[in-house]
Scaffold this motif. Structure first.
Motif, PDB file in Angstrom:
ATOM      1  N   LEU A   1       1.498  -0.022 -13.082  1.00 41.66           N
ATOM      2  CA  LEU A   1       2.696   0.843 -12.783  1.00 41.66           C
ATOM      3  C   LEU A   1       1.810   2.106 -12.166  1.00 41.66           C
ATOM      4  N   CYS A   2       1.390   2.583 -10.842  1.00 36.78           N
ATOM      5  CA  CYS A   2       0.940   3.612 -10.620  1.00 36.78           C
ATOM      6  C   CYS A   2       1.600   5.307 -11.082  1.00 36.78           C
ATOM      7  N   PRO A   3       0.921   5.698 -11.267  1.00 39.90           N
ATOM      8  CA  PRO A   3       2.053   7.063 -12.023  1.00 39.90           C
ATOM      9  C   PRO A   3       3.056   7.917 -11.570  1.00 39.90           C
ATOM     10  N   GLN A   4       3.090   7.827 -10.328  1.00 46.76           N
ATOM     11  CA  GLN A   4       4.687   7.694  -9.530  1.00 46.76           C
ATOM     12  C   GLN A   4       5.599   6.995  -9.919  1.00 46.76           C
ATOM     13  N   CYS A   5       5.158   5.280 -10.154  1.00 49.96           N
ATOM     14  CA  CYS A   5       6.253   4.658 -11.011  1.00 49.96           C
ATOM     15  C   CYS A   5       6.406   4.492 -12.275  1.00 49.96           C
ATOM     16  N   LYS A   6       5.535   4.925 -12.815  1.00 51.64           N
ATOM     17  CA  LYS A   6       5.758   5.461 -14.460  1.00 51.64           C
ATOM     18  C   LYS A   6       6.999   6.068 -14.298  1.00 51.64           C
TER      19      LYS A   6
ATOM     20  N   HIS B   1      -1.921  -4.646  -8.051  1.00 55.23           N
ATOM     21  CA  HIS B   1      -0.957  -3.720  -6.871  1.00 55.23           C
ATOM     22  C   HIS B   1      -0.399  -3.212  -8.219  1.00 55.23           C
ATOM     23  N   CYS B   2       0.616  -2.215  -7.804  1.00 57.32           N
ATOM     24  CA  CYS B   2       2.115  -1.596  -9.184  1.00 57.32           C
ATOM     25  C   CYS B   2       3.217  -1.890  -8.744  1.00 57.32           C
ATOM     26  N   GLN B   3       3.521  -2.576  -9.603  1.00 55.88           N
ATOM     27  CA  GLN B   3       5.227  -3.687  -9.685  1.00 55.88           C
ATOM     28  C   GLN B   3       5.810  -2.577  -9.829  1.00 55.88           C
ATOM     29  N   GLY B   4       5.850  -1.426  -8.894  1.00 53.36           N
ATOM     30  CA  GLY B   4       6.418  -0.973  -8.738  1.00 53.36           C
ATOM     31  C   GLY B   4       7.397  -0.571  -7.172  1.00 53.36           C
ATOM     32  N   CYS B   5       6.234   0.006  -6.891  1.00 53.24           N
ATOM     33  CA  CYS B   5       5.771   0.277  -5.572  1.00 53.24           C
ATOM     34  C   CYS B   5       5.305  -0.629  -4.049  1.00 53.24           C
ATOM     35  N   ASN B   6       4.678  -1.859  -4.830  1.00 53.19           N
ATOM     36  CA  ASN B   6       3.444  -2.530  -4.365  1.00 53.19           C
ATOM     37  C   ASN B   6       1.566  -2.199  -3.737  1.00 53.19           C
ATOM     38  N   SER B   7       2.018  -0.743  -3.857  1.00 54.41           N
ATOM     39  CA  SER B   7       0.767   0.420  -3.688  1.00 54.41           C
ATOM     40  C   SER B   7      -0.578  -0.534  -4.079  1.00 54.41           C
ATOM     41  N   ALA B   8      -1.789  -0.377  -3.864  1.00 51.83           N
ATOM     42  CA  ALA B   8      -2.627  -0.867  -4.409  1.00 51.83           C
ATOM     43  C   ALA B   8      -3.587   0.296  -5.328  1.00 51.83           C
TER      44      ALA B   8
HETATM   45 ZN   LIG Z   1       3.831   2.509  -8.049  1.00 48.39          ZN
END
Ligand SMILES: [Zn+2]
Length: 253
Positions: free
Chosen positions: A178-183, A155-162
């Motif tokens: 991190l997902c690309p958005q949270c990066k 899970h993304c450590q920023g937004c918790n999405s898979a």
């Molecule tokens: Zn994220």
């Protein structure tokens, strides 16, 4: 209850420092007493009965006596000297790295049996592994897990999405991916390929017998090495000493 004056333990030798004319202070990792320092008196004399049983990485059975400052090693007997590690520079360098990592990440007198077992197994595995890098990645990931630093890879450590099956980003300070958005909020996070995430998950979740069957090409192997190096450097707040040495050997291989 008084603690006994003399006690017995198995130990792996992590570090040795010369003191005085013929002594050494050893840092040991033990199954039930964690990391501890002890002195081996006279060990540098040619006729010392301790000599040979207290080389680096050696797995020994020890008798110790409580001392005022440092405990004193009174008897030592080798259980395994891991001979192949001494006969091959690359293997011995990998073993240096593994012991340095345990040395750097542990505090004295904090029992952690899984760490002891993992180090012992790793030294044994480094004697005959065909892919020392993979053996080391398995060691690093499992050691960090035993110490409470297991990286989060689902899970993304920023937004918790898979995490989507695409290139995501590894963030040492967030302890995972991190997902690309949270990066966007953390510019220092570095890309982590889908294959690298898959391998790291596999190493986290499977035993060594399964993990060691993985075949990694050199690109993926060096990506994983770089990711782990970044994470370890962040946790330790410095580079491991053995890293530069391993790099110079890698260039020659
Ligand atoms: Zn994220």
């Amino acid at each position: 209850m008084t603690t006994p004056r003399v006690y017995k333990t198995e130990a792996i030798v992590l570090k040795r420092v010369n003191v005085g004319e013929a002594d050494k202070i050893l840092t040991l990792y033990t199954p039930n007493l964690g990391k501890l320092s002890a002195i081996a008196k006279g060990v540098r004399r040619p006729k010392s009965k301790l000599g040979g049983h207290l080389e680096l990485f050696t797995h020994s059975s020890l008798m110790l006596a409580r001392g005022r400052n440092l405990d004193i090693i009174s008897q030592a007997e080798t259980i395994s000297s891991f001979l192949p590690l001494r006969e091959d520079l690359w293997r011995s360098s990998l073993a240096f790295y593994a012991t340095e990592m345990v040395y750097q990440f542990t505090a004295e007198h904090m029992e952690n049996y899984p760490v002891y077992k993992l180090l012992l197994d790793t030294l044994r595995r480094l004697c005959d592994t065909e892919d020392g890098e993979l053996t080391l990645r398995y060691f690093e990931l499992n050691l960090l897990t035993h110490l409470g630093y297991k990286p989060e890879l689902y899970h993304c450590q920023g937004c918790n999405s898979a995490l989507e099956p695409i290139t995501n980003f590894f963030s040492a300070s967030s302890g995972g991916v991190l997902c690309p958005q949270c990066k966007a909020k953390e510019p220092v996070a570095r890309p982590i390929s889908l294959n690298a995430i898959k391998v790291m998950r596999f190493l986290q979740e499977n035993d060594y017998a399964k993990a060691s069957r993985l075949k990694l090409d050199s690109e993926l192997s060096s990506e994983l090495e770089g990711l782990m190096r970044q994470y370890i450097r962040y946790l330790l707040e410095r580079e491991m000493k053995t890293v530069a040495w391993l790099d110079s050997l890698r260039r020659e291989r």
